[in-house]
Design a protein around this motif. Structure first.
Motif, PDB file in Angstrom:
ATOM      1  N   GLN E 429      15.509  51.425 -79.577  1.00  0.00           N
ATOM      2  CA  GLN E 429      14.736  50.489 -78.724  1.00  0.00           C
ATOM      3  C   GLN E 429      15.589  50.225 -77.479  1.00  0.00           C
ATOM      4  O   GLN E 429      16.083  49.122 -77.265  1.00  0.00           O
ATOM      5  N   TRP E 430      15.782  51.268 -76.680  1.00  0.00           N
ATOM      6  CA  TRP E 430      16.760  51.156 -75.581  1.00  0.00           C
ATOM      7  C   TRP E 430      16.330  50.111 -74.558  1.00  0.00           C
ATOM      8  O   TRP E 430      17.128  49.548 -73.826  1.00  0.00           O
ATOM      9  N   TRP E 431      14.990  49.765 -74.466  1.00  0.00           N
ATOM     10  CA  TRP E 431      14.564  48.827 -73.412  1.00  0.00           C
ATOM     11  C   TRP E 431      15.214  47.455 -73.591  1.00  0.00           C
ATOM     12  O   TRP E 431      15.485  46.768 -72.636  1.00  0.00           O
ATOM     13  N   TRP E 432      15.482  47.057 -74.875  1.00  0.00           N
ATOM     14  CA  TRP E 432      16.158  45.742 -75.011  1.00  0.00           C
ATOM     15  C   TRP E 432      17.551  45.833 -74.387  1.00  0.00           C
ATOM     16  O   TRP E 432      18.016  44.886 -73.731  1.00  0.00           O
ATOM     17  N   ALA E 433      18.243  46.960 -74.562  1.00  0.00           N
ATOM     18  CA  ALA E 433      19.604  47.098 -73.993  1.00  0.00           C
ATOM     19  C   ALA E 433      19.515  46.991 -72.465  1.00  0.00           C
ATOM     20  O   ALA E 433      20.262  46.233 -71.836  1.00  0.00           O
ATOM     21  N   LEU E 434      18.546  47.703 -71.896  1.00  0.00           N
ATOM     22  CA  LEU E 434      18.382  47.651 -70.432  1.00  0.00           C
ATOM     23  C   LEU E 434      18.137  46.202 -70.000  1.00  0.00           C
ATOM     24  O   LEU E 434      18.753  45.703 -69.044  1.00  0.00           O
ATOM     25  N   LEU E 435      17.284  45.520 -70.756  1.00  0.00           N
ATOM     26  CA  LEU E 435      16.932  44.136 -70.393  1.00  0.00           C
ATOM     27  C   LEU E 435      18.178  43.251 -70.416  1.00  0.00           C
ATOM     28  O   LEU E 435      18.423  42.451 -69.510  1.00  0.00           O
ATOM     29  N   MET E 436      19.002  43.438 -71.456  1.00  0.00           N
ATOM     30  CA  MET E 436      20.199  42.584 -71.556  1.00  0.00           C
ATOM     31  C   MET E 436      21.095  42.810 -70.341  1.00  0.00           C
ATOM     32  O   MET E 436      21.625  41.867 -69.740  1.00  0.00           O
ATOM     33  N   LEU E 437      21.238  44.070 -69.944  1.00  0.00           N
ATOM     34  CA  LEU E 437      22.128  44.350 -68.794  1.00  0.00           C
ATOM     35  C   LEU E 437      21.542  43.712 -67.535  1.00  0.00           C
ATOM     36  O   LEU E 437      22.244  43.067 -66.752  1.00  0.00           O
ATOM     37  N   VAL E 438      20.219  43.853 -67.332  1.00  0.00           N
ATOM     38  CA  VAL E 438      19.609  43.258 -66.125  1.00  0.00           C
ATOM     39  C   VAL E 438      19.781  41.737 -66.172  1.00  0.00           C
ATOM     40  O   VAL E 438      20.168  41.102 -65.178  1.00  0.00           O
ATOM     41  N   GLY E 439      19.583  41.175 -67.370  1.00  0.00           N
ATOM     42  CA  GLY E 439      19.752  39.718 -67.501  1.00  0.00           C
ATOM     43  C   GLY E 439      21.170  39.310 -67.132  1.00  0.00           C
ATOM     44  O   GLY E 439      21.388  38.337 -66.398  1.00  0.00           O
ATOM     45  N   GLY E 440      22.152  40.100 -67.638  1.00  0.00           N
ATOM     46  CA  GLY E 440      23.547  39.763 -67.306  1.00  0.00           C
ATOM     47  C   GLY E 440      23.770  39.779 -65.800  1.00  0.00           C
ATOM     48  O   GLY E 440      24.412  38.876 -65.237  1.00  0.00           O
ATOM     49  N   LEU E 441      23.161  40.749 -65.114  1.00  0.00           N
ATOM     50  CA  LEU E 441      23.349  40.832 -63.640  1.00  0.00           C
ATOM     51  C   LEU E 441      22.752  39.613 -62.968  1.00  0.00           C
ATOM     52  O   LEU E 441      23.389  38.964 -62.136  1.00  0.00           O
ATOM     53  N   LEU E 442      21.511  39.263 -63.363  1.00  0.00           N
ATOM     54  CA  LEU E 442      20.863  38.104 -62.719  1.00  0.00           C
ATOM     55  C   LEU E 442      21.699  36.842 -62.945  1.00  0.00           C
ATOM     56  O   LEU E 442      21.927  36.058 -62.020  1.00  0.00           O
ATOM     57  N   THR E 443      22.210  36.705 -64.181  1.00  0.00           N
ATOM     58  CA  THR E 443      23.038  35.508 -64.442  1.00  0.00           C
ATOM     59  C   THR E 443      24.253  35.522 -63.538  1.00  0.00           C
ATOM     60  O   THR E 443      24.621  34.484 -62.976  1.00  0.00           O
ATOM     61  N   SER E 444      24.851  36.728 -63.373  1.00  0.00           N
ATOM     62  CA  SER E 444      26.090  36.775 -62.567  1.00  0.00           C
ATOM     63  C   SER E 444      25.795  36.306 -61.143  1.00  0.00           C
ATOM     64  O   SER E 444      26.646  35.690 -60.502  1.00  0.00           O
ATOM     65  N   VAL E 445      24.574  36.532 -60.643  1.00  0.00           N
ATOM     66  CA  VAL E 445      24.298  36.152 -59.242  1.00  0.00           C
ATOM     67  C   VAL E 445      24.446  34.644 -59.077  1.00  0.00           C
ATOM     68  O   VAL E 445      25.214  34.178 -58.214  1.00  0.00           O
ATOM     69  N   TYR E 446      23.767  33.846 -59.935  1.00  0.00           N
ATOM     70  CA  TYR E 446      23.845  32.399 -59.633  1.00  0.00           C
ATOM     71  C   TYR E 446      25.180  31.797 -60.055  1.00  0.00           C
ATOM     72  O   TYR E 446      25.643  30.838 -59.441  1.00  0.00           O
ATOM     73  N   VAL E 447      25.849  32.427 -61.066  1.00  0.00           N
ATOM     74  CA  VAL E 447      27.193  31.903 -61.363  1.00  0.00           C
ATOM     75  C   VAL E 447      28.098  32.166 -60.157  1.00  0.00           C
ATOM     76  O   VAL E 447      28.858  31.292 -59.701  1.00  0.00           O
ATOM     77  N   PHE E 448      27.971  33.377 -59.571  1.00  0.00           N
ATOM     78  CA  PHE E 448      28.806  33.740 -58.408  1.00  0.00           C
ATOM     79  C   PHE E 448      28.512  32.794 -57.245  1.00  0.00           C
ATOM     80  O   PHE E 448      29.427  32.270 -56.595  1.00  0.00           O
TER      81      PHE E 448
END
Lengths: 314, 98, 543, 114, 510
Positions: E429-448
């Motif tokens: 179910q690779w789409w969940w892995a992709l989703l987690m990575l995209v989520g991590g990126l979005l989170t990094s934006v507002y933390v940054f």
């Protein structure tokens, strides 16, 4: 189509009609009155289902205290009736109706598919009733088999009370809650409030006392006593004690603490928390109930009264 | 003797039901709150009395009978108090505009 | 703990200890002069340690460090660059205000860089790469200008995106490793046998390629090197970029020939090499030209790795490593040169210009310099056919770019003609210059790529020099029509990216309104009931 | 179709009415009444199951009855807390509705929250 | 002993500690209520210490016995009586919650210390009592083995959490509290309805007994659907999150930390308990995918809306909405694993680690936001200048907590992502892995954004409104460090979470 079934169907239709009216009527105050009537009719249903304990609780708690609470609130909010006018559109209402109907259909399907030899814990409860020393099986479940639930029950009521008190204004903290009544001390209500409470207290204690062996119990008894206290205060003959009063807090806390003390004592005497030694079950259960009574009476009455509204008279 | 008591119960409860009906009709038909109060308190209390009277023979003596009568007395007390209170409010015009 | 284990431990331990010491303000103030000393244990470890495995942690999970051959070569060279830049930074910090945050970022980048060179297991490598990225983006931020803020944001964004790809690749790699070991050594072997070989390779290459400045995703490199302070640019263009290159060299399976993967990689590499040259020629600031030269050289390096992968010859790993080592030295020295030039007046120019010119042309492959050695080491992999021609073409292009760089460098000297560079700025540069010339010569035979006599044969020398000569001719033409060339914005692709981002943000309004609408009471409660019904339906669906 | 099943269906219908009332009525007090009707529906369903479980000489299975009583008291506490919140909202002068005047995202003027 | 204890469940040695873990916080609350005033805080802090010791003792008992810690209340065997049961999952959550609550307790000493002049103030007394109530009810949620006791525990949790939202009494927060209460009550009524149906068909409410008796039939589907959607409403998963942002942003800092970090974990844990223990046989892959899709929507919408927030506390509240999405990604992965016949422990461990690291990180973030608010006087994200110079430890804590949410190594978030991604890959179910990575990126934006804005030097001549005591910053930093270094949990030798989890480890789907 026995006569009993006809009565049941009539009652069921009456209840559904009352519930529908309570939901559909425009005026909030009328809806509250509808709800109180609905609560009392529901008591009849519990009698028809041969569950007297629950009927008592429903009459006292569902119809009585909740009704008093809602009527008090509706009276105060009647002025805001006009401001909130935006009723949701037709589409929302139909969609809500469809969804509610689906849930009802699913539940009805489940009710109709309940297994025929209905699984029950009654034989197990009846077998061990002897060791609890209590005649009424419901009280046995409440205070012996599942005593943790009853303890948590009392703690839920107390936490709800803390929550209600936390809504007071800072300047009124430590003050007294108030019932919004404008009764004069010589009026008919004062007369009524002088005659009924003594009888009410006897009835409340009686219901509490017979709870051990016959339908009744501490919740129902405590509700009646709370109602009497509210009646007296509502009639202006007395007023609520200030929130910071020491004896009030001790009495509120006494019930659960005694319950836990007896529970933990169970480790020594009967090998498990909330276990009763053989032969001493009944007195211990009574001790717990007696300790819980003041807590419940005070807590239920103060929940109806709401947050403290004025400083105590210095 | 048993049959006589049963017949008495049936008739008395029927009468009680009739008075309840009268009270309800009064509630719906009468023009203002005061008259409606009058109809309700009078008819319903009497109806309840007749019903209780009818049921007395069916209950065995000491405890249940007293409870039945006590119920009727409480209903009377409550009805009278509430009736009087609502009448005062209605007279002062503070009540529901309806 | 064997001696080499101790050496490796101190190599990473000292910068890490100094980083922790920076937490206390008192130490932080006294840290700038020590910056030059931090990398010395790393240099010692590189020279002395052998390739025994150093392990931390328990049975279930071990943090492992080791010194393999490519690691040794690159760490030696990188350590020297770090030492030189450290001294340079000490003097540079004397006249700038907030030294504290610079020191913290510098030490964090150093720890990350040394760590990545030494890391021998997947989790340790990923963690130290993250430390490296965060430290490097902090260094870029030290530039202090709003441009630095933007460059640092872009750098960190690309770094985190790269790490996301890398994480996916490493997880797929770890899943296929023999009996759960996480060592990088077994990684290369495991990749060729794994069922998702192509996807894993693609993810690793994209992840590491982004951090190594592969062309479509190179835009952060010019931004970062231009905005970062001088010593930081030197270190980042030299050591930091080579870390991901080394990782590529370690992870890719060179033993098995993978033409269907190697050739496209080489194509991208060559495209990057020429793209860097073309854009570099349009730039005017020396640091930007150097940045684009880095893009081009890294492209060429990736091309070498690609060709090695296609041919399947394991020697190419070492050759690519040698090429990277030379580029590290030369590029680091040139960045320091730009700093030195900025502080020397016109009259004292000759003393500094000659070595800088030699270094610059060396990258193009000037005979007798490290560059020629590097190009020679890489020649067998490239072969003589079309790919060999491409290699020579890129050498020509690089020479043109370097000449353009020298011409821009001459004009960017200090305003007062008579000033000469302060000694403690010039000396680290000179150290780097000597290293850039001497080290390739010493490393060439030592690492067994070839022997001196072969390298000094006349036809080899001639093969290295004709691209330089050809490269000089068009420069005169170009120098006259310099004005006609279009002025490309710094990060070229980034400008388009930012415009796209602004459009995406406008979609955000619609999403926010929808979210607000979802939070209305009737909608939310009906959503709950609808979800309950739908959920029940999915359960039934099973039958 | 015997007594308990009839009341079971009645309970299901009550839950449906309560849900409709909870969703549609804009007035919070009406929503509290809706919630109470749903609660009484659930308890009626529990009562039906208790009645069906009548055995060993008891009118109904005692365990659900005990849970019922506990449930009713919990429902009362919930109503008390909700009404207290409602009255406090009324005292604060705010319009007694669940729709916040300025939706939180546009709350530019940030109120001083401790 | 009056009753013969069948071999199925018997009280294990550490059992009594479970009862203490539940009742000690309530006893502390009651005693604190009686004493009132300043003494309530001291009683509460003492209870925190005692409670932490008890939880650690439970963990030791679990590890030593190698099996779930069980306690039969009152000696009455489960179908009739109630049993308390703590397996690996419960103990790990107990520990995490205890640590976070102690951190919040130390932090709140400054905000809710009783003012000197007044004998007793409303907000401090209420906060300390309700903090202990939240803790007691959470311990009960993790430990109880009976569905109705869990219902009462959920109600306790809601009644203790709602007044925390409206602690400062502004009309906006009271409205958010009312909206939260009504929606949570709707959720718990649906949960109770499901429990009633289960009792109606299977005659017991005890979890292991139910696990044996539940078969995939209409009533079980209806019960599961109702209970899970009720719990989703209480956990505020994306489409049902109407109450979370205003409630968590309006509450005072310590209260927001309790609400965001701890309270939503209670109903989430109950959903995990139901999904993996009770309904292991009834659960289907499409239903698990539904939960995963809702989680995915939560991650995307939550993060994007968080990016557009102007106030820091609302930004963190929407980040909670997004992180809740992560918690529900574990369901499709675990069900995928068990339907492929593999051991679903990898996904379950990943999910639990995600919950624990989020609890610590989010609590630290909200408390950091509280400190920033006290120092700056406002919490507009656009104007956080000078925070690094005045509150270095707080901004560092915010950054570390952010790194843990993004999933940078060595944080707990990273380890959770590592486990969940490997589960996603094994079940293709690779789409969940992709989703987690995209989520991590979005989170990094507002933390940054927040960290860089606070790095900017302050306006000259600006002085902090109120000095912030150092121990508060230390508490925030400690919690953030706990979350950041949670990745080291992989070093501990045995897999604590799976101890005593015999029920759902690898049940093959029919």
């Amino acid at each position: 189509m026995t006569l009993a079934l006809a009565v049941d169907i009539g009652l069921a239709l009456l209840i559904l009609a009352m519930a529908a009216w309570t939901i559909a009527v425009r005026d909030t105050f009328a809806s509250v009155i509808g709800f109180v009537t609905y609560g009392l009719l529901l008591t009849l249903v519990w009698v028809r289902l041969a569950l007297p304990d629950v009927a008592l609780t429903e009459a006292a708690m569902g119809g009585g205290l909740t009704g008093a609470l809602l009527i008090g609130a509706a009276a105060r909010l009647r002025r805001t009736e006009a401001t909130v006018r935006e009723r949701p559109g037709v589409f929302t209402r139909t969609l809500a109706a469809v969804l509610s109907a689906t849930v009802t259909a699913a539940l009805s399907f489940c009710v109709l598919n309940l297994p025929d030899p209905a699984p029950t814990l009654a034989p197990g409860a009846a077998a061990k009733l002897g060791s609890t020393g209590v005649g009424n099986p419901v009280t046995a479940v409440l205070l012996a088999y599942r005593s943790m639930d009853t303890l948590l029950e009392a703690i839920v009521v107390l936490i709800a009370l803390f929550g209600v008190w936390s809504l007071a204004h800072d300047r009124f903290w430590g003050g007294c809650p108030q019932l919004r009544t404008h009764a004069d001390s010589e009026g008919i209500l004062a007369y009524f409030a002088r005659i009924l409470p003594p009888i009410g207290i006897i009835v409340g204690v009686y219901i509490f006392w017979i709870g051990a062996d016959f339908p009744g119990g501490k919740f129902q008894g405590a509700t009646i006593l709370a109602a009497m206290w509210l009646l007296v205060i509502g009639a202006g003959l007395a007023h609520f004690p200030p929130v910071s009063q020491a004896w009030l807090r001790i009495l509120l806390v006494a019930g659960p603490l005694v319950f836990m003390a007896i529970g933990f004592a169970g480790i020594v005497t009967a090998g498990a928390v909330f276990a009763y030694p053989d032969g001493f079950a009944k007195p211990l259960i009574l001790a717990i109930e007696i300790a819980l009574m003041p807590t419940l009476v005070l807590a239920l009455a103060l929940l109806v009264a709401g947050a403290p509204q004025r400083m105590p008279p210095q | 003797m048993k049959i006589a008591l049963d017949i008495f119960t049936i008739f008395s409860v029927m009468a009680g039901a009739f008075f309840f009906l009268a009270g309800t009709v009064g509630l719906l038909r009468f023009p203002d709150p005061l008259t409606r109060l009058h109809a309700l308190t009078k008819a319903d209390n009497l109806g309840l009395g007749l019903v209780v009277l009818g049921l007395l023979p069916q209950t065995h003596w000491p405890l249940d009978t007293i409870k039945l009568i006590a119920i009727w007395l409480f209903a009377l007390l409550a009805g009278a108090t509430v009736g009087q209170l609502m009448a005062c409010t209605a007279r002062r015009g503070g009540g529901q505009p309806k | 703990m064997t001696t080499s284990g101790l050496l490796i431990a101190t190599a990473i331990g000292t910068p890490f200890a100094m980083l922790l010491a920076c937490l206390i303000p008192a130490f932080r103030k006294r840290m700038p002069p020590l910056l030059g000393l931090a990398p010395i244990p790393a240099l010692a470890a590189a020279l002395l340690a052998d390739d025994t495995l150093l392990m931390f942690g328990n049975a279930q999970f071990k943090l492992a460090f080791a010194m393999d051959k490519p690691g040794t070569m690159l760490l030696t060279v990188a350590a020297i660059l770090w030492i030189a830049s450290g001294f340079y930074a000490t003097t540079w910090l004397r006249n700038t205000g907030h030294a504290g945050s610079f020191v913290v970022c510098w030490l964090m980048t150093l720890t990350g860089c040394v760590g990545v060179f030494l890391a021998a297991d997947l989790l340790g490598f990923y963690f130290l790469l993250a430390v490296l990225s965060v430290g490097a983006s902090g260094l870029v931020l030290q530039g202090g200008t709003s441009k630095a803020l933007r460059a640092s944001a872009v750098y960190l964004g690309v770094a985190l995106l790269a790490e996301a790809f890398l994480l996916a690749g490493l997880v797929m790699l770890a899943w296929v490793m023999p009996h759960g070991s996480l060592l990088i050594r077994d990684a290369a072997a495991a990749i060729s046998t794994s069922p998702w070989r192509d996807l894993t390779l693609a993810l690793l290459v994209v992840g590491l390629g982004m951090k190594a400045g592969l062309v479509p995703l190179h835009f952060w490199m010019p931004l970062a090197y231009d905005a970062a302070p001088m010593p930081a640019s030197a270190v980042m263009s030299g050591a930091v970029v080579k870390a991901s290159a080394l990782a590529l060299i370690r992870f890719l399976p060179f033993d098995a020939a993978l033409p269907e993967f190697g050739l496209p990689l080489a194509a991208i590499g060559f495209f990057g090499a020429f793209y860097g040259v073309v854009i570099g020629l349009t730039q005017s600031k020396p640091k930007l030209i150097l940045a684009y030269s880095s893009v081009s050289q890294m492209g060429f390096l990736v091309a070498v790795i690609g060709m090695g992968l296609a041919v399947g010859d394991s020697g190419s790993a070492l050759a690519a490593c040698f090429y990277a080592a030379h580029h590290l030295l030369a590029k680091g020295a040139l960045f320091l040169a730009v700093g030195v030039f900025a502080t020397t007046g016109r009259h004292r120019l000759w003393l500094v210009l000659l070595p800088a010119a030699v270094l610059a042309l060396g990258i193009g492959g000037l005979p007798l310099t490290g560059g020629a050695m590097a190009k020679l080491a890489v020649k067998p992999i490239m072969g003589d056919g079309f790919v060999g021609l491409l290699a020579n073409l890129s050498a020509i292009g690089t020479t043109m770019l370097m000449l353009h760089f020298i011409s821009r460098l001459v004009t960017s000297t200090a305003s007062i003609p008579s000033t000469s560079a302060p000694v403690c700025l010039a000396s680290p540069w000179l150290l780097m210059f000597i290293a850039a010339i001497a080290l390739p010569w010493t490393l060439y035979p030592m690492t067994g790529i070839g022997i001196w006599s072969y390298a000094l044969q006349p036809e080899i020398l001639w093969a290295a020099s004709w691209p330089i000569l050809i490269g000089i001719m068009p420069m005169f033409v170009l120098w006259r029509w310099r004005k006609a060339l279009p002025q490309m914005p710094e990060g070229d692709l980034i400008v388009i990216g930012e415009r796209a981002l602004r459009k995406v943000i406008t979609w955000g309004d619609g999403l926010e309104w929808a979210e607000g609408w979802l939070r209305r009471w009737p909608v939310a409660t009906m959503m709950l009931l609808a979800l309950a019904v739908f959920f029940g339906e999915t359960l039934i669906g099973w039958r | 179709m015997n007594g308990p099943t009839l009341f079971g269906l009645c309970a299901a219908a009550l839950i449906g009415f309560g849900l409709y009332g909870l969703i549609v009525n804009p007035q919070p007090l009406r929503k509290i009444i809706g919630f109470n009707i749903i609660g009484s529906g659930v308890f009626l369903l529990f009562g039906t199951i208790a009645r069906r479980g009548a055995a060993a000489g008891m009118g109904g299975d005692p365990v659900p009855q005990a849970l019922l009583i506990t449930g009713i008291v919990v429902a009362f506490s919930a109503t008390a807390l909700a009404v207290a919140l409602l009255l406090r909202l009324f005292d604060e002068g705010g319009v007694v509705t669940l729709v916040s005047e300025a939706s939180p995202t546009e709350a530019k003027a940030d109120p001083p929250d401790a | 002993m009056p009753h013969s204890l069948s071999a199925q469940d018997v009280t294990t040695p550490g059992g009594l500690l479970l009862v203490l873990a539940i009742l000690i916080p309530f006893i502390g609350m009651l005693i604190g209520f009686v004493f009132g005033g300043g003494k309530a805080m001291r009683v509460a802090l003492a209870t925190l210490a005692v409670g932490l010791a008890i939880v650690i003792a439970i963990a030791k008992a679990l590890v030593q016995s190698g099996d779930a810690v069980i306690y039969i209340l009152g000696g009455w065997m489960p179908p009739l009586g109630v049993a308390l049961r703590a397996d690996g999952l419960s103990v790990v959550m107990l520990l995490a919650i205890a640590v976070v609550i102690c951190g919040i307790g130390v932090y709140a000493r400054a905000d809710f210390g009783s003012p000197s002049g007044v004998k007793e103030a409303r907000a401090p007394l209420t906060f300390w009592l309700l903090l202990l109530a939240v803790w007691g009810s959470l311990n009960l949620v993790f430990v109880s083995g009976d569905l109705f006791t869990l219902y009462v525990a959920l109600e306790l949790l809601t009644f203790a959490a709602v007044p925390l939202v409206s602690l400062d009494g502004r009309s906006e927060t009271v409205r958010s509290a009312l909206r939260y209460l009504l929606y949570a009550l709707l959720g718990s009524v649906l949960y109770l309805l499901g429990a009633v149906l289960l009792y109606g068909v299977y005659g017991t409410l005890d979890i292991p007994l139910l696990a044996m008796r539940v078969r995939p039939e209409p009533v079980a589907w209806a019960a599961l659907a109702l209970m899970i959607s009720g719990l989703l409403a209480k956990t505020a998963l994306f489409p049902l999150h109407l109450w979370l942002p205003p409630a968590h942003a309006g509450a005072p800092a310590a209260a927001s930390a309790v609400l965001s970090g701890l309270v939503i974990k209670g109903s989430w844990f109950l959903a995990v308990r139901l999904w993996f223990d009770v309904f292991a046989g009834v659960v289907t892959l499409p239903s698990a995918q539904t939960l995963g899709t809702l989680g995915a929507a939560a991650i995307l919408v939550g993060n994007v809306v968080a990016l557009r927030q102007t106030r820091l506390k609302l930004l963190i509240a929407y980040s909670t909405v997004a992180q809740i999405g992560y918690l529900f990604l574990m369901f499709p992965l675990a069900t995928g694993l068990s339907s492929a016949g593999l051991d679903s422990a990898v996904a379950v461990n990943g999910g639990m680690l995600q919950a624990i690291s989020h609890a610590m990180a989010k609590a630290a973030m909200f408390m950091a936001a509280g400190l920033i608010y006290t120092t700056l006087g406002h919490d507009r994200v656009a104007d956080l200048r000078g925070m690094t110079s005045t509150l270095p430890m707080t901004v560092l804590a915010f950054a570390l907590a952010g790194a843990s949410l993004i999933g940078l190594p060595p944080s707990g978030g990273f380890l959770a992502k590592w486990l969940l991604i490997s589960a996603a890959i094994t079940t293709l179910q690779w789409w969940w892995a992709l989703l987690m990575l995209v989520g991590g990126l979005l989170t990094s934006v507002y933390v940054f954004i927040v960290v860089v804005r606070s790095l900017a030097p302050a306006h000259d001549g600006w002085k902090p409104k109120l000095p912030v005591p150092r121990y508060q910053q230390a508490a925030v930093l400690a919690l953030a460090l706990c979350s950041f270094l949670l990745g080291a949990a992989v070093l501990c030798p045995l897999d604590v979470m799976q101890i005593g989890r015999t029920v759902s480890r690898n049940t093959l789907l029919p």
